[in-house]
Design a protein around this motif. Structure first.
Motif: not given
Length: 184
Positions: A20-21, A104-108, A36-38, A67-69
């Motif tokens: 996230a950082e 995740l704690g953040f928006r992807y 990991t995000i996927a 660039g989005e999954l």
């Protein structure tokens, strides 16, 4: 509340803090971090699909134009997930995005598609926009497109923004909001 959703909600976000950082700082994520995000996104999607008896449906992963999954569920008989005019899929996307962001704690940016519906609809909306713009120029008139979601209206505006012969704006109130194409 189901065990699957409760498990998602109680998942710790600390383990993804480093990702996230880096993401929030605008740094490019490593392949391992993207994986990991996927993995998180696929896990959340499988949990949601379990409510439709489709947990084991194949899910194709690919990167979108911006660039989005994109996770494309590819199984027969999932029209119920698309719904009339894609409205159920829009709702599924909203819930899915909230759950992934929370975990995740953040928006992807992760998009859910079913049998390529969004991709086909994207192409159809772009084609419709260009056709309507040509008609407006040819007939020297204003052309109103059918009511569309905010996302689809945005596609029309983007598709026609470089066309210096027409201008676009949206009119009406949801759910009847539509794009109007006018001659410049």
């Amino acid at each position: 509340m189901s065990d699957e959703i409760q498990e998602i909600e109680e998942s710790p976000t600390g383990e993804y803090a480093a990702i996230a950082e880096r993401y929030k700082a605008g740094e490019e994520l490593t392949d391992e971090e993207l994986d990991t995000i996927a993995d998180v996104a696929v896990s959340v999607l499988r949990d949601l699909l379990s409510f439709f008896d489709a947990r084991e449906s194949p899910i194709d992963e690919y990167e979108g134009d911006e660039g989005e999954l994109i996770l494309d569920v590819t199984a027969p008989d999932l029209a119920v997930l698309i719904g009339r005019h894609g409205r159920t899929l829009e709702s599924l996307q909203t819930i899915f995005s909230l759950l992934v962001s929370r975990k995740l704690g953040f928006r992807y940016p992760v998009a859910v598609d079913v049998e390529g519906y969004k991709s086909r609809r994207h192409d159809k909306v772009i084609s419709m926009a260009h056709s309507a713009a040509s008609r407006a120029v040819r007939q020297h008139s204003t052309v109103s497109l059918p009511p569309m979601s905010a996302y689809e209206r945005r596609l029309v505006h983007i598709a026609l923004r470089d066309n210096d012969r027409v201008d676009t704006h949206s009119e009406g109130a949801e759910p009847e909001r539509r794009v109007v194409i006018t001659l410049v």
